[in-house]
Design an enzyme around this catalytic site. Structure first.
Site, PDB file in Angstrom:
ATOM      1  N   LYS A  79      47.987   6.621  37.418  1.00 44.90           N
ATOM      2  CA  LYS A  79      47.185   6.434  38.635  1.00 44.90           C
ATOM      3  C   LYS A  79      48.010   6.656  39.893  1.00 44.90           C
ATOM      4  O   LYS A  79      47.504   7.166  40.896  1.00 44.90           O
ATOM      5  CB  LYS A  79      46.541   5.042  38.648  1.00 44.90           C
ATOM      6  CG  LYS A  79      45.449   4.928  37.599  1.00 44.90           C
ATOM      7  CD  LYS A  79      44.448   3.833  37.879  1.00 44.90           C
ATOM      8  CE  LYS A  79      43.294   3.944  36.898  1.00 44.90           C
ATOM      9  NZ  LYS A  79      42.301   2.918  37.012  1.00 44.90           N
ATOM     10  N   LYS A  92      40.179  11.745  29.241  1.00 44.45           N
ATOM     11  CA  LYS A  92      39.267  10.611  29.118  1.00 44.45           C
ATOM     12  C   LYS A  92      38.091  10.747  30.092  1.00 44.45           C
ATOM     13  O   LYS A  92      38.297  11.183  31.230  1.00 44.45           O
ATOM     14  CB  LYS A  92      40.070   9.349  29.462  1.00 44.45           C
ATOM     15  CG  LYS A  92      39.383   8.044  29.163  1.00 44.45           C
ATOM     16  CD  LYS A  92      40.274   6.871  29.554  1.00 44.45           C
ATOM     17  CE  LYS A  92      40.187   6.608  31.042  1.00 44.45           C
ATOM     18  NZ  LYS A  92      40.132   5.189  31.423  1.00 44.45           N
ATOM     19  N   LYS A 130      35.681   7.406  35.783  1.00 44.85           N
ATOM     20  CA  LYS A 130      34.938   7.286  37.049  1.00 44.85           C
ATOM     21  C   LYS A 130      35.513   8.204  38.111  1.00 44.85           C
ATOM     22  O   LYS A 130      34.804   8.681  38.979  1.00 44.85           O
ATOM     23  CB  LYS A 130      35.097   5.870  37.612  1.00 44.85           C
ATOM     24  CG  LYS A 130      34.545   4.768  36.791  1.00 44.85           C
ATOM     25  CD  LYS A 130      34.766   3.450  37.538  1.00 44.85           C
ATOM     26  CE  LYS A 130      34.398   2.267  36.695  1.00 44.85           C
ATOM     27  NZ  LYS A 130      35.550   1.462  36.298  1.00 44.85           N
TER      28      LYS A 130
HETATM   29  N1  AQP Z   1      36.365   7.013  28.459  1.00 40.51           N
HETATM   30  C1  AQP Z   1      36.310   5.783  27.977  1.00 40.51           C
HETATM   31  N2  AQP Z   1      36.047   5.581  26.661  1.00 40.51           N
HETATM   32  C2  AQP Z   1      35.974   4.315  26.156  1.00 40.51           C
HETATM   33  N3  AQP Z   1      36.161   3.211  26.907  1.00 40.51           N
HETATM   34  C3  AQP Z   1      36.424   3.383  28.217  1.00 40.51           C
HETATM   35  N4  AQP Z   1      36.635   2.516  29.223  1.00 40.51           N
HETATM   36  C4  AQP Z   1      36.852   3.190  30.370  1.00 40.51           C
HETATM   37  N5  AQP Z   1      36.782   4.507  30.151  1.00 40.51           N
HETATM   38  C5  AQP Z   1      36.512   4.659  28.817  1.00 40.51           C
HETATM   39  C6  AQP Z   1      36.630   1.077  29.048  1.00 40.51           C
HETATM   40  O1  AQP Z   1      35.762   0.514  30.021  1.00 40.51           O
HETATM   41  C7  AQP Z   1      36.271  -0.757  30.411  1.00 40.51           C
HETATM   42  C8  AQP Z   1      36.344  -0.857  31.897  1.00 40.51           C
HETATM   43  O2  AQP Z   1      37.164   0.131  32.449  1.00 40.51           O
HETATM   44  P1  AQP Z   1      37.536  -0.028  33.993  1.00 40.51           P
HETATM   45  O3  AQP Z   1      36.420   0.390  34.838  1.00 40.51           O
HETATM   46  O4  AQP Z   1      38.011  -1.374  34.273  1.00 40.51           O
HETATM   47  O5  AQP Z   1      38.749   0.844  34.222  1.00 40.51           O
HETATM   48  P2  AQP Z   1      39.172   2.228  33.810  1.00 40.51           P
HETATM   49  O6  AQP Z   1      39.609   2.202  32.379  1.00 40.51           O
HETATM   50  O7  AQP Z   1      40.193   2.533  34.816  1.00 40.51           O
HETATM   51  O8  AQP Z   1      37.856   3.140  33.946  1.00 40.51           O
HETATM   52  P3  AQP Z   1      37.885   4.624  34.371  1.00 40.51           P
HETATM   53  O9  AQP Z   1      36.530   5.177  34.317  1.00 40.51           O
HETATM   54  O10 AQP Z   1      38.919   5.357  33.641  1.00 40.51           O
HETATM   55  O11 AQP Z   1      38.261   4.500  35.906  1.00 40.51           O
HETATM   56  P4  AQP Z   1      39.286   5.346  36.707  1.00 40.51           P
HETATM   57  O12 AQP Z   1      38.729   6.720  36.760  1.00 40.51           O
HETATM   58  O13 AQP Z   1      39.307   4.673  38.046  1.00 40.51           O
HETATM   59  O14 AQP Z   1      40.581   5.288  35.977  1.00 40.51           O
HETATM   60  C9  AQP Z   1      37.627  -0.935  29.727  1.00 40.51           C
HETATM   61  O15 AQP Z   1      37.451  -1.729  28.573  1.00 40.51           O
HETATM   62  C10 AQP Z   1      37.998   0.468  29.344  1.00 40.51           C
HETATM   63  O16 AQP Z   1      38.829   0.493  28.208  1.00 40.51           O
END
Ligand code: AQP
Length: 342
Positions: free
Chosen positions: A118, A201, A204
């Site tokens: 990040k 992955k 968001k």
């Molecule tokens: N692609 C994914 N597949 C399975 N599980 C996922 N999670 C996130 N992306 C996937 C799971 O969702 C929960 C919450 O995630 P989060 O919003 O707290 O943070 P994150 O993992 O940072 O989500 P993003 O979408 O990947 O955000 P950005 O783009 O900001 O980095 C967690 O249980 C996570 O494992």
């Protein structure tokens, strides 16, 4: 010490940073609902203090937090059965995080791959909060003495750090106070990948909206994104080994399996030999059938934001009945002078 000496309790959270997507749904939300239905005490959190580790517009943060709460409920979480909170209303999360900042070692934190991903090349300009994020996550979990944490694969390293922090605290103070939490990373969709690139992955923050299915997408948009999803020219295999080296095919099969509560083998037994031109409409139909009711319910709930705010306030009251005594006891173990009755 093992987690078995503690009453089972489930905690997990999602950041209200916009664009709740299919990865969050299959990797986290859907599995939260499974845990709730097992009648284990469960706390599910909109982790707004985590979200601000990168800039959030205040108006958007408020909307995303309420939308996330609507997403939790629309996915099947019942605010009577589970405790639903936004993190900032339960101050023990941040208070215990400070304690854990003093327990965790710099070397442990420097190994966290999510910080490296990040912060990217601009690590000197990243917030201190982004670096300390995993200590706050450990506090989120341990301020409830949670024993089980359902998450996606990407959170595995942070959960290992949570175990290290609990173990070091217990060892340093000669107590068996914090449980060594069990990560629960299970099912066919622990890592849902981008629809545009099977090696990335679903996320968001991906600039391409076509890379993910948002929980706010309407039926046409969902179907269109699946129709356009990247694939390869081969037909689908009949057995899981045939997905080796085919990340996009594996991803779409995993999504189908998770949404239909089937194993990958069961799905391939049905669809093996089909071309993507035949499989994609099946997947689109299933995705629309499963996601559209959630989208509709989220939109309905968002028309009653005062109800959402009441659910969060009530949740924080229930949460603090658990967290306040645990923080008090933590301070006592550490030798902080407590307040006296006057
Ligand atoms: N692609 C994914 N597949 C399975 N599980 C996922 N999670 C996130 N992306 C996937 C799971 O969702 C929960 C919450 O995630 P989060 O919003 O707290 O943070 P994150 O993992 O940072 O989500 P993003 O979408 O990947 O955000 P950005 O783009 O900001 O980095 C967690 O249980 C996570 O494992």
């Amino acid at each position: 010490m093992s987690e078995t000496s503690f009453t089972p309790r489930v905690f997990s959270g999602i950041q209200p940073s916009g664009n709740l997507h299919l990865g969050n749904y299959l990797g986290a939300l859907k599995r939260f609902v499974d845990w709730q239905d097992r009648d284990v005490e469960s706390i599910f959190c909109m982790v707004d203090l985590h979200a601000i580790t990168v800039w959030q517009d205040p108006v958007d943060l408020k909307k995303s937090t309420r939308e996330l709460c609507a997403g939790f409920i629309a996915s099947g979480l019942d605010p009577e059965k589970s405790i639903l909170i936004n993190q900032s209303q339960v101050p023990e999360h941040a208070q215990l995080a400070w304690v854990f900042n003093c327990v965790a070692r710099m070397g442990w934190m420097q190994r966290m791959t999510q910080f490296k991903d990040k912060a990217g090349k601009n690590a000197q300009n990243a917030s201190l909060g982004l670096f300390a994020y995993p200590a706050l996550m450990a506090a989120d979990i341990l301020t409830y003495h949670a024993t089980h944490v359902p998450v996606g694969e990407d959170q595995k390293q942070h959960l290992e750090l949570t175990r290290d922090i609990a173990t070091k605290f217990n060892h340093d103070y000669g107590v068996e106070f914090f449980p060594v939490t069990e990560p629960v990373i299970e099912g066919a969709a622990t890592r849902v990948m981008s629809l545009r690139d099977g090696s990335k992955k679903m996320s968001k923050s991906d600039p391409s909206d076509a890379s993910r299915i948002n929980l706010t997408d309407d039926a046409d948009t969902i179907a269109k994104k699946i129709r356009k999803a990247k694939t390869d020219p081969e037909a689908l295999p009949s057995e899981a080994e045939g997905l080796e080296g085919r990340p996009e095919a594996r991803n779409l099969i995993n999504i189908y399996a998770a949404m239909n509560n089937q194993s990958v083998d069961e799905v391939l037994a049905d669809v093996g030999g089909k071309q993507f031109s035949e499989f994609k409409p099946m997947l689109a139909e299933l995705a629309v059938a499963k996601m559209s009711p959630i989208t509709t319910e989220m939109a309905r709930l968002m028309e009653h934001q005062d109800e959402i705010d009441k659910i969060l306030s009530r949740g924080s009251e229930r949460a603090r009945a658990i967290t306040a005594p645990i923080l008090r006891k933590t301070y006592e173990i550490m030798g902080m002078v407590p307040p006296v009755e006057m």
